[in-house]
Design a protein around this motif. Structure first.
Motif, short mmCIF file in Angstrom:
data_model
loop_
_atom_site.label_atom_id
_atom_site.label_comp_id
_atom_site.label_asym_id
_atom_site.label_seq_id
_atom_site.Cartn_x
_atom_site.Cartn_y
_atom_site.Cartn_z
N VAL A 242 1.80 2.10 -3.57
CA VAL A 242 0.81 2.63 -4.17
C VAL A 242 0.49 3.96 -3.84
O VAL A 242 0.40 5.07 -4.93
CB VAL A 242 -0.61 1.68 -4.17
N GLU A 243 0.46 4.15 -2.69
CA GLU A 243 0.31 5.61 -2.14
C GLU A 243 1.36 6.64 -2.63
O GLU A 243 1.08 7.83 -3.25
CB GLU A 243 0.27 5.66 -0.58
N ALA A 244 2.72 6.36 -2.71
CA ALA A 244 3.75 6.94 -3.31
C ALA A 244 3.42 7.33 -4.63
O ALA A 244 3.53 8.61 -5.22
CB ALA A 244 5.03 6.28 -3.01
N VAL A 245 3.22 6.10 -5.51
CA VAL A 245 2.61 6.42 -7.08
C VAL A 245 1.65 7.56 -7.12
O VAL A 245 1.74 8.58 -7.91
CB VAL A 245 2.46 5.20 -7.59
N ARG A 246 0.69 7.18 -6.29
CA ARG A 246 -0.66 8.26 -6.37
C ARG A 246 -0.16 9.64 -6.30
O ARG A 246 -0.72 10.62 -6.75
CB ARG A 246 -1.64 7.57 -5.47
N ARG A 247 0.63 9.84 -4.89
CA ARG A 247 0.94 11.27 -4.77
C ARG A 247 1.70 11.94 -5.82
O ARG A 247 1.69 12.97 -6.17
CB ARG A 247 1.73 11.28 -3.47
N ILE A 248 2.78 11.00 -6.45
CA ILE A 248 3.38 11.66 -7.50
C ILE A 248 2.86 12.05 -8.60
O ILE A 248 2.85 13.23 -9.35
CB ILE A 248 4.73 10.70 -7.79
N LEU A 249 1.77 11.08 -8.99
CA LEU A 249 0.75 11.39 -10.31
C LEU A 249 -0.03 12.72 -10.15
O LEU A 249 -0.20 13.34 -10.95
CB LEU A 249 -0.04 10.25 -10.42
N ASN A 250 -0.42 12.94 -8.64
CA ASN A 250 -1.01 14.09 -8.43
C ASN A 250 -0.35 15.39 -8.20
O ASN A 250 -0.76 16.38 -7.95
CB ASN A 250 -2.03 14.01 -7.40
N LEU B 31 8.98 4.13 1.86
CA LEU B 31 9.25 2.97 1.22
C LEU B 31 10.70 2.21 1.97
O LEU B 31 11.44 2.76 2.10
CB LEU B 31 9.63 3.46 -0.34
N ASP B 32 10.31 1.19 2.11
CA ASP B 32 11.45 0.34 2.93
C ASP B 32 12.48 -0.19 1.89
O ASP B 32 12.17 -0.84 1.10
CB ASP B 32 10.87 -0.79 3.92
N SER B 33 13.74 0.49 2.14
CA SER B 33 14.85 -0.23 1.38
C SER B 33 15.94 -0.85 2.13
O SER B 33 17.02 -0.93 1.57
CB SER B 33 15.43 1.12 0.54
N GLY B 34 15.56 -1.35 3.13
CA GLY B 34 16.34 -1.81 4.26
C GLY B 34 17.07 -3.14 3.64
O GLY B 34 16.19 -3.83 2.87
N VAL B 35 18.24 -3.45 3.91
CA VAL B 35 18.82 -4.77 3.70
C VAL B 35 19.57 -5.56 4.84
O VAL B 35 19.77 -4.89 5.84
CB VAL B 35 20.05 -4.47 2.54
N PRO C 57 0.73 -1.21 0.09
CA PRO C 57 0.06 0.00 0.06
C PRO C 57 0.90 1.33 -0.03
O PRO C 57 0.47 2.25 -0.79
CB PRO C 57 -0.99 -0.23 1.20
N SER C 58 2.04 1.22 0.66
CA SER C 58 2.68 2.50 0.68
C SER C 58 3.35 2.78 -0.60
O SER C 58 3.41 4.12 -0.93
CB SER C 58 3.65 2.40 1.73
#
Length: 333
Positions: free
Chosen positions: A43-51, A149-153, A40-41
């Motif tokens: 998807v939310e990031a994509v939605r915010r950038i689109l808007n 967005l979790d980029s942890g390794v 979901p996070s």
């Protein structure tokens, strides 16, 4: 001739190859580990950038900053206006580049970068949305962010577990995933990509039209059907196309004659003095419209194994000609 230096202890060839392969394994695992953490996070990031009405402002320090520059460039070239702003410079005036219509994409593996910490409260007070790419889910950056967005390794590929390696690979992959998801959501196609890459091979193929490259006016060789073979040859030679069009009284292209046709005609032993353009021309020549793409002309030449094509208008009137050399000079092929 120079030779490779002898390998010293600790640089055994097998050990070097083993380290390289282990690096690939660790970084591949870091990227694959992201698959189960996008949800979901994302998807939310994509939605915010689109808007967003302004630009995506990408920020990051050190190696994350280098990754950020690449992500900004990828976003911009795939339909999402973006730029990179260095966090350290932002606190010394460059923060003025960020407008309330923008969105900030901040990248930090730890999420505790001092330079980001100094400016994020200001960004938030301006009401600018903040998306974080970070491995520090409880960090300062994560607490300020609207979307994380979790980029942890699990570990870096560096044997000391210090140099950013797997973590920057994961950041890069997340950025690419965002760019590709946004590209798809926008319906961004090959022609859109070409418009933002006019100097590249794809841009030349999708943006260069026959009208941009064709010879026109007096540069187009043409003769009437009644022209003698001698007149035909002089026209071909003077215009340098390797062919000449044969046109009727109204200027319609009714035939073509090429250098290859001339060689084949000579081999027959025919009396060339008695022949006219109408006698030797190929009737119904291959033609194109001026608004066709250059790459379409190249495909037609390849299909019929010809080196030049006449260009006509809707009424069939000859308006130009294009050769394989014209296409090669323009780097369409």
């Amino acid at each position: 001739m120079s030779s490779l230096p002898d390998l010293s202890p600790g640089t055994d060839a097998d050990a070097l190859l083993a380290r390289a392969r282990l690096t690939f394994d660790i970084e591949a695992a870091a990227v694959l580990g992201l698959k189960d953490r996008v949800g979901p996070s994302f998807v939310e990031a994509v939605r915010r950038i689109l808007n967003v009405r302004g630009r995506v402002v990408v920020m990051g320090m050190g190696k994350s900053g280098h990754v950020g520059r690449k992500i900004a460039a990828t976003l911009a070239s795939t339909g999402s206006p973006a730029m990179f702003v260095h966090p350290a410079e932002a606190s010394h005036g460059d923060l003025g580049m960020i407008k309330t219509v923008d969105l900030v994409l901040a990248i930090s593996n730890s999420g505790e970068s001092d330079e980001l910490a100094a400016i994020l409260p200001v960004v938030k007070r301006q009401g600018v949305p903040l998306i974080a790419i970070t491995g520090g889910l409880d960090s300062m950056l994560a607490r300020h962010a609207d979307v994380v967005l979790d980029s942890g390794v699990e570990k870096e590929a560096c044997p000391l577990n210090l140099a950013p390696t797997a973590s920057t690979t994961a950041q890069m992959a997340l950025g690419d995933a965002l760019a590709v998801a946004l590209l798809d959501a926008r319906g961004f196609g090959a022609e859109d990509f070409a418009r933002s890459h006019p100097g590249g091979a794809l841009g030349r193929k999708l943006l260069t039209h026959v009208s941009d490259l064709m010879r026109s006016g007096d540069h187009v060789p043409r003769v009437s059907p009644g022209a003698t073979l001698s007149e035909l040859m002089r026209e071909m030679s003077s215009k340098g196309l390797g062919a000449t069009a044969v046109v009727d009284a109204d200027g319609r292209a009714i035939g073509i004659f090429t250098d290859g046709d001339l060689r084949r005609l000579v081999e027959t032993g025919a009396d060339l003095r008695e022949l006219t353009a109408g006698d030797v021309m190929h009737k119904g020549p291959r033609t194109m419209r001026a608004d066709a793409l250059g790459v379409e002309a190249a495909e037609l030449m390849e299909q019929y194994r010809i080196t030049s094509i006449l260009v006509t208008d809707a009424a069939g009137l000859l308006i130009g000609a294009i050769s394989i050399n014209d296409l090669m000079r323009a780097k369409v092929i």
